[in-house]
Design a protein around this motif. Structure first.
Motif, short mmCIF file in Angstrom:
data_model
loop_
_atom_site.label_atom_id
_atom_site.label_comp_id
_atom_site.label_asym_id
_atom_site.label_seq_id
_atom_site.Cartn_x
_atom_site.Cartn_y
_atom_site.Cartn_z
N ASP A 124 0.81 -1.22 0.00
CA ASP A 124 0.00 0.00 0.00
C ASP A 124 0.84 1.27 0.00
N ALA A 125 2.15 1.14 0.14
CA ALA A 125 3.04 2.31 0.17
C ALA A 125 3.22 2.87 -1.24
N GLU A 126 3.30 4.19 -1.30
CA GLU A 126 3.54 4.87 -2.58
C GLU A 126 4.92 5.53 -2.52
N PRO A 127 5.81 5.25 -3.49
CA PRO A 127 7.12 5.89 -3.49
C PRO A 127 6.98 7.41 -3.65
N VAL A 128 7.86 8.14 -3.00
CA VAL A 128 7.89 9.60 -3.11
C VAL A 128 9.31 9.99 -3.50
N ASP A 129 9.45 10.66 -4.62
CA ASP A 129 10.77 11.06 -5.11
C ASP A 129 11.13 12.47 -4.67
N GLY A 130 12.43 12.73 -4.63
CA GLY A 130 12.92 14.09 -4.43
C GLY A 130 13.06 14.54 -2.99
#
Length: 178
Positions: A124-130
Protein backbone atom coordinates in the motif's frame (compact mmCIF):
# COMPACT_ATOMS: atom_id res chain seq x y z
CA UNK A 1 -10.29 13.95 19.00
CA UNK A 2 -11.94 12.69 15.82
CA UNK A 3 -11.32 8.89 15.64
CA UNK A 4 -10.56 9.15 11.90
CA UNK A 5 -7.77 11.65 12.54
CA UNK A 6 -6.27 9.67 15.41
CA UNK A 7 -5.85 6.40 13.46
CA UNK A 8 -2.83 7.55 11.36
CA UNK A 9 -1.21 9.02 14.47
CA UNK A 10 -1.78 5.74 16.32
CA UNK A 11 -0.39 3.73 13.39
CA UNK A 12 2.77 5.86 13.37
CA UNK A 13 3.19 5.65 17.14
CA UNK A 14 2.81 1.87 17.12
CA UNK A 15 5.20 1.53 14.16
CA UNK A 16 7.80 3.76 15.76
CA UNK A 17 7.44 1.96 19.08
CA UNK A 18 7.77 -1.49 17.56
CA UNK A 19 10.81 -0.50 15.50
CA UNK A 20 12.66 1.19 18.32
CA UNK A 21 11.65 -0.47 21.56
CA UNK A 22 10.56 2.94 22.86
CA UNK A 23 8.38 2.89 25.95
CA UNK A 24 5.16 4.74 26.75
CA UNK A 25 4.69 8.17 25.22
CA UNK A 26 3.98 11.16 27.40
CA UNK A 27 2.25 14.42 26.49
CA UNK A 28 3.57 17.79 27.57
CA UNK A 29 1.90 21.01 26.50
CA UNK A 30 3.66 23.97 24.94
CA UNK A 31 3.44 25.94 28.16
CA UNK A 32 5.99 23.81 30.01
CA UNK A 33 9.23 25.38 31.24
CA UNK A 34 11.24 23.15 28.90
CA UNK A 35 9.28 24.32 25.87
CA UNK A 36 9.45 27.93 27.01
CA UNK A 37 13.21 27.67 27.47
CA UNK A 38 13.53 27.03 23.74
CA UNK A 39 15.80 24.01 23.92
CA UNK A 40 18.05 23.74 20.89
CA UNK A 41 18.95 20.71 18.83
CA UNK A 42 22.59 21.48 19.65
CA UNK A 43 21.90 20.80 23.33
CA UNK A 44 20.95 17.24 22.40
CA UNK A 45 24.34 16.45 20.84
CA UNK A 46 26.24 13.51 22.28
CA UNK A 47 28.16 10.51 21.00
CA UNK A 48 26.19 7.37 20.15
CA UNK A 49 27.45 4.04 18.86
CA UNK A 50 24.62 3.65 16.33
CA UNK A 51 24.99 6.98 14.58
CA UNK A 52 26.59 7.35 11.17
CA UNK A 53 29.19 10.03 10.51
CA UNK A 54 26.38 12.34 9.43
CA UNK A 55 24.40 11.77 12.64
CA UNK A 56 26.79 11.66 15.53
CA UNK A 57 24.82 12.06 18.67
CA UNK A 58 21.37 11.69 20.02
CA UNK A 59 18.22 12.42 18.14
CA UNK A 60 17.17 16.00 18.75
CA UNK A 61 13.84 16.91 20.30
CA UNK A 62 11.62 17.33 17.21
CA UNK A 63 9.80 20.21 18.93
CA UNK A 64 13.02 22.23 18.69
CA UNK A 65 13.51 21.64 14.97
CA UNK A 66 10.63 23.87 13.91
CA UNK A 67 9.72 27.19 15.48
CA UNK A 68 6.06 27.97 16.04
CA UNK A 69 6.33 30.48 13.19
CA UNK A 70 7.73 27.80 10.84
CA UNK A 71 4.94 25.37 11.73
CA UNK A 72 2.30 28.00 10.97
CA UNK A 73 4.10 29.02 7.79
CA UNK A 74 4.50 25.42 6.57
CA UNK A 75 0.92 24.35 7.34
CA UNK A 76 -1.11 27.55 7.14
CA UNK A 77 -2.80 26.72 10.46
CA UNK A 78 -2.61 28.32 13.91
CA UNK A 79 -1.14 26.17 16.71
CA UNK A 80 -3.45 25.48 19.63
CA UNK A 81 -1.26 23.05 21.61
CA UNK A 82 2.12 21.32 21.37
CA UNK A 83 2.53 17.73 22.60
CA UNK A 84 6.10 16.67 23.32
CA UNK A 85 7.37 13.15 23.92
CA UNK A 86 9.12 13.86 27.21
CA UNK A 87 11.79 11.34 26.18
CA UNK A 88 15.04 10.97 28.03
CA UNK A 89 18.33 11.75 26.23
CA UNK A 90 19.49 8.83 24.13
CA UNK A 91 16.04 7.46 23.24
CA UNK A 92 15.95 5.97 19.75
CA UNK A 93 12.55 7.50 18.89
CA UNK A 94 11.35 11.07 19.40
CA UNK A 95 8.15 12.87 18.47
CA UNK A 96 6.38 16.20 18.58
CA UNK A 97 2.80 16.98 17.64
CA UNK A 98 1.36 20.41 16.98
CA UNK A 99 -2.43 20.52 17.43
CA UNK A 100 -3.84 23.15 15.12
CA UNK A 101 -7.08 24.87 14.18
CA UNK A 102 -8.64 22.42 11.74
CA UNK A 103 -5.71 20.00 11.65
CA UNK A 104 -2.44 18.82 13.11
CA UNK A 105 1.20 18.25 12.30
CA UNK A 106 3.17 15.38 13.80
CA UNK A 107 6.91 14.74 13.44
CA UNK A 108 8.57 11.48 14.50
CA UNK A 109 12.31 10.76 14.38
CA UNK A 110 13.80 7.32 14.88
CA UNK A 111 17.07 5.53 14.25
CA UNK A 112 17.04 2.98 11.48
CA UNK A 113 19.06 1.31 8.77
CA UNK A 114 18.32 1.23 5.05
CA UNK A 115 17.09 -2.38 5.36
CA UNK A 116 14.97 -1.48 8.40
CA UNK A 117 13.46 1.42 6.48
CA UNK A 118 12.75 -0.54 3.31
CA UNK A 119 11.26 -3.46 5.26
CA UNK A 120 8.31 -1.20 6.13
CA UNK A 121 7.45 -0.57 2.49
CA UNK A 122 4.40 -2.74 1.87
CA UNK A 123 2.03 -3.07 -1.07
CA UNK A 124 0.00 0.00 0.00
CA UNK A 125 3.04 2.31 0.17
CA UNK A 126 3.54 4.87 -2.58
CA UNK A 127 7.12 5.89 -3.49
CA UNK A 128 7.89 9.60 -3.11
CA UNK A 129 10.77 11.06 -5.11
CA UNK A 130 12.92 14.09 -4.43
CA UNK A 131 13.15 14.01 -0.65
CA UNK A 132 15.82 12.31 1.47
CA UNK A 133 17.73 9.15 0.58
CA UNK A 134 14.42 7.29 0.10
CA UNK A 135 10.79 8.10 0.86
CA UNK A 136 7.31 6.65 0.73
CA UNK A 137 3.77 7.60 1.64
CA UNK A 138 1.66 5.22 3.73
CA UNK A 139 -1.62 5.89 5.57
CA UNK A 140 -1.19 9.64 5.15
CA UNK A 141 2.33 9.66 6.63
CA UNK A 142 5.42 10.63 4.68
CA UNK A 143 8.34 8.40 5.72
CA UNK A 144 11.77 9.72 4.74
CA UNK A 145 15.14 8.02 5.16
CA UNK A 146 17.93 10.52 5.79
CA UNK A 147 21.18 8.79 6.71
CA UNK A 148 20.42 6.69 9.79
CA UNK A 149 17.30 8.64 10.70
CA UNK A 150 13.74 7.88 9.69
CA UNK A 151 11.63 11.02 9.54
CA UNK A 152 7.88 10.45 9.72
CA UNK A 153 5.75 13.51 8.99
CA UNK A 154 1.98 13.55 9.26
CA UNK A 155 -0.08 16.58 8.30
CA UNK A 156 -3.85 16.61 8.58
CA UNK A 157 -6.31 19.31 7.63
CA UNK A 158 -6.28 19.52 3.84
CA UNK A 159 -6.84 17.18 0.91
CA UNK A 160 -4.33 14.35 0.41
CA UNK A 161 -2.23 16.18 -2.20
CA UNK A 162 -1.92 19.33 -0.07
CA UNK A 163 -1.14 17.30 3.07
CA UNK A 164 1.67 15.53 1.17
CA UNK A 165 3.03 18.87 -0.11
CA UNK A 166 3.11 20.17 3.48
CA UNK A 167 4.75 16.96 4.73
CA UNK A 168 7.45 17.27 2.04
CA UNK A 169 8.02 20.89 3.06
CA UNK A 170 8.41 19.94 6.72
CA UNK A 171 10.84 17.09 5.91
CA UNK A 172 12.91 19.39 3.69
CA UNK A 173 13.17 22.02 6.45
CA UNK A 174 13.95 19.46 9.18
CA UNK A 175 16.60 17.32 7.44
CA UNK A 176 19.47 19.83 7.62
CA UNK A 177 18.72 20.48 11.31
CA UNK A 178 19.08 16.89 12.48
Amino acid sequence: MNPRRSVPFLVAAVAATSLSGFGPLTSITAGTPAAAAGRSAASAEATSGVASAKYRGRLPDPCTLLSRHEVVELTGRRITQVDEDGAKPGESTRYCQWQQDGGQLALFLSRTTRSGFTSQIGPDAEPVDGVGDDAFLLAGHLYVLDGTVQIDVYSYGDDDAENLAKERGVATVVMPKI
